[in-house]
Design a protein around this motif. Structure first.
Motif, PDB file in Angstrom:
ATOM      1  N   VAL A 158       0.846  -1.199   0.000  1.00 62.03           N
ATOM      2  CA  VAL A 158       0.000   0.000   0.000  1.00 62.03           C
ATOM      3  C   VAL A 158       0.877   1.243   0.000  1.00 62.03           C
ATOM      4  N   ARG A 159       1.912   1.255   0.837  1.00 63.11           N
ATOM      5  CA  ARG A 159       2.806   2.417   0.904  1.00 63.11           C
ATOM      6  C   ARG A 159       3.692   2.514  -0.334  1.00 63.11           C
ATOM      7  N   ILE A 160       4.208   1.372  -0.798  1.00 62.61           N
ATOM      8  CA  ILE A 160       5.117   1.401  -1.943  1.00 62.61           C
ATOM      9  C   ILE A 160       4.382   1.829  -3.215  1.00 62.61           C
ATOM     10  N   VAL A 161       3.187   1.304  -3.422  1.00 65.08           N
ATOM     11  CA  VAL A 161       2.402   1.681  -4.598  1.00 65.08           C
ATOM     12  C   VAL A 161       2.107   3.183  -4.576  1.00 65.08           C
ATOM     13  N   ALA A 162       1.848   3.722  -3.393  1.00 67.51           N
ATOM     14  CA  ALA A 162       1.568   5.158  -3.272  1.00 67.51           C
ATOM     15  C   ALA A 162       2.761   6.003  -3.708  1.00 67.51           C
ATOM     16  N   THR A 163       3.986   5.504  -3.536  1.00 65.20           N
ATOM     17  CA  THR A 163       5.157   6.278  -3.961  1.00 65.20           C
ATOM     18  C   THR A 163       5.202   6.443  -5.473  1.00 65.20           C
TER      19      THR A 163
ATOM     20  N   ARG B  86      10.115   1.314  -8.234  1.00 72.03           N
ATOM     21  CA  ARG B  86       9.172   1.040  -9.327  1.00 72.03           C
ATOM     22  C   ARG B  86       8.922  -0.452  -9.471  1.00 72.03           C
ATOM     23  N   VAL B  87       9.996  -1.225  -9.424  1.00 71.33           N
ATOM     24  CA  VAL B  87       9.858  -2.678  -9.556  1.00 71.33           C
ATOM     25  C   VAL B  87       9.046  -3.240  -8.392  1.00 71.33           C
ATOM     26  N   ALA B  88       9.348  -2.793  -7.184  1.00 73.48           N
ATOM     27  CA  ALA B  88       8.616  -3.276  -6.007  1.00 73.48           C
ATOM     28  C   ALA B  88       7.132  -2.971  -6.126  1.00 73.48           C
ATOM     29  N   ALA B  89       6.803  -1.788  -6.671  1.00 74.76           N
ATOM     30  CA  ALA B  89       5.401  -1.379  -6.790  1.00 74.76           C
ATOM     31  C   ALA B  89       4.697  -2.104  -7.923  1.00 74.76           C
ATOM     32  N   THR B  90       5.321  -2.171  -9.083  1.00 74.07           N
ATOM     33  CA  THR B  90       4.639  -2.718 -10.258  1.00 74.07           C
ATOM     34  C   THR B  90       4.622  -4.240 -10.264  1.00 74.07           C
ATOM     35  N   GLN B  91       5.616  -4.875  -9.640  1.00 75.92           N
ATOM     36  CA  GLN B  91       5.665  -6.332  -9.621  1.00 75.92           C
ATOM     37  C   GLN B  91       5.237  -6.911  -8.271  1.00 75.92           C
ATOM     38  N   ARG B  92       4.827  -6.030  -7.361  1.00 78.31           N
ATOM     39  CA  ARG B  92       4.338  -6.450  -6.036  1.00 78.31           C
ATOM     40  C   ARG B  92       5.386  -7.264  -5.285  1.00 78.31           C
ATOM     41  N   THR B  93       6.608  -6.717  -5.260  1.00 75.27           N
ATOM     42  CA  THR B  93       7.731  -7.434  -4.653  1.00 75.27           C
ATOM     43  C   THR B  93       8.484  -6.524  -3.685  1.00 75.27           C
ATOM     44  N   PRO B  94       7.976  -6.343  -2.467  1.00 77.05           N
ATOM     45  CA  PRO B  94       8.698  -5.496  -1.509  1.00 77.05           C
ATOM     46  C   PRO B  94      10.082  -6.036  -1.166  1.00 77.05           C
TER      47      PRO B  94
END
Length: 325
Positions: free
Chosen positions: A140-145, A255-263
């Motif tokens: 939720v936080r990473i996607v918001a970035t 970007r990768v963490a957000a778009t690929q759902r990989t924290p």
């Protein structure tokens, strides 16, 4: 010139080539700029020529040759070389490293944020499982970035199901428990052991949090010696290139963490940043009777930027970044 600015420069070069009739393509929304890979050179590299080749109806190498003069003529660019099948390797002018550090310090916790997911709603459907819920909370936080909005629901069909933890991580405490669940890749089973609590180099979480604490200690020590950080060109100091590279790669990791759902991608990047910083921390302060120099001020600014990146990344993971450790 920062990676974001260089990405815009590359897109402007494509637009100029299109306007000049040299290429017949739709100018993409963004150009990926990363560190040069094996066989590469310069400060940054882009695969924009490979990306546009099919649309242009030309080999990637020819597209790269067309774009090269448009990029090399841009302010702040010293040279552009073509390697491999058509990668454009860009060497920046002398102030490149200072500009990158300035950008990190100026943006603070928002460094690396973008609008890649602007206007998008990312639906995260998770099972009733501790690890899945922690991963979703972090996303939720990473996607918001990246300008998006993530919504978490317990619903079928599930689209986010990391391998569950073998036992309850709560006894590790909030920080170590989150790290134990987030650091492994989603398909790997997390280790719920006391290894996450030991304060030694073998523990990645300790290295990341210790590195952050050291950046704060160096700033306090420098203040006691009467000087503050001032970004400068440190590219001639080879041991610092890894840390500059970590700064440049941080937006991509987000970007990768957000778009690929990989924290886990963000967690691993923080480890790389911490290790790069810890390898050069001993050069920040003057030794013995040595007086603070411009080099010391530039290294201190670099250390402060490392602290900014580490604190920002840990915050996104929901983990505290101590000033003292």
């Amino acid at each position: 010139m920062t990676p974001v600015e260089l990405s815009r420069t590359v897109l402007c070069a494509v637009r100029r080539a299109v306007d000049a009739g040299e290429l017949s393509v739709v100018v993409p929304a963004r150009a990926v700029v990363t560190l040069p890979g094996p066989g590469g050179s310069g400060d940054y590299a882009t695969n924009i020529a490979l990306q546009l080749a099919r649309q242009a109806g030309r080999p990637p190498l020819r597209v790269a040759e067309i774009l090269r003069p448009h990029i090399s003529g841009a302010p702040g660019v010293a040279d552009v070389a073509i390697t491999g099948p058509g990668f454009l390797n860009i060497r920046l002018g002398g102030g490149a490293s200072a500009a990158l550090v300035e950008d990190v310090l100026r943006q603070g916790p928002t460094y690396g944020h973008s609008d890649v997911l602007a206007g998008q709603v990312v639906e995260l459907r998770v099972p009733y499982d501790t690890r899945a819920e922690v991963v979703a909370d972090t996303l939720v936080r990473i996607v918001a970035t990246q300008g998006g909005r993530a919504e978490v629901r317990h619903a079928e069909p599930v689209n986010l199901r990391p391998v569950p933890a073998p036992e309850d991580p709560a006894p590790l405490g909030p920080d170590a428990a989150r790290w134990a669940l987030l650091h492994p890749a989603p398909h790997d089973r997390p280790r719920i052991t006391a290894d996450h609590l030991v304060q030694r180099e073998s523990n990645p979480l300790f290295r990341v949090r210790y590195a952050h604490a050291r950046t704060r200690a160096l700033r306090r020590n420098a203040a006691a010696l009467g000087y503050v950080g001032d970004p400068g060109d440190v590219r001639h100091e080879g041991e610092l290139l890894g840390l500059l590279g970590a700064f440049a790669e941080y937006p991509h990791a987000l970007r990768v963490a957000a778009t690929q759902r990989t924290p886990d991608r963000l967690a691993r990047h923080l480890v790389d940043t911490a290790d790069a910083f810890l390898a050069h921390q001993h050069t920040v302060l003057p030794l013995g009777d040595e007086k603070p120099s411009a080099a010391h001020r530039a290294r201190l600014a670099l250390a402060e930027a490392a602290g900014t990146v580490l604190a920002g990344g840990l915050s996104l993971l929901g983990i505290s970044a101590p000033d003292y450790l």
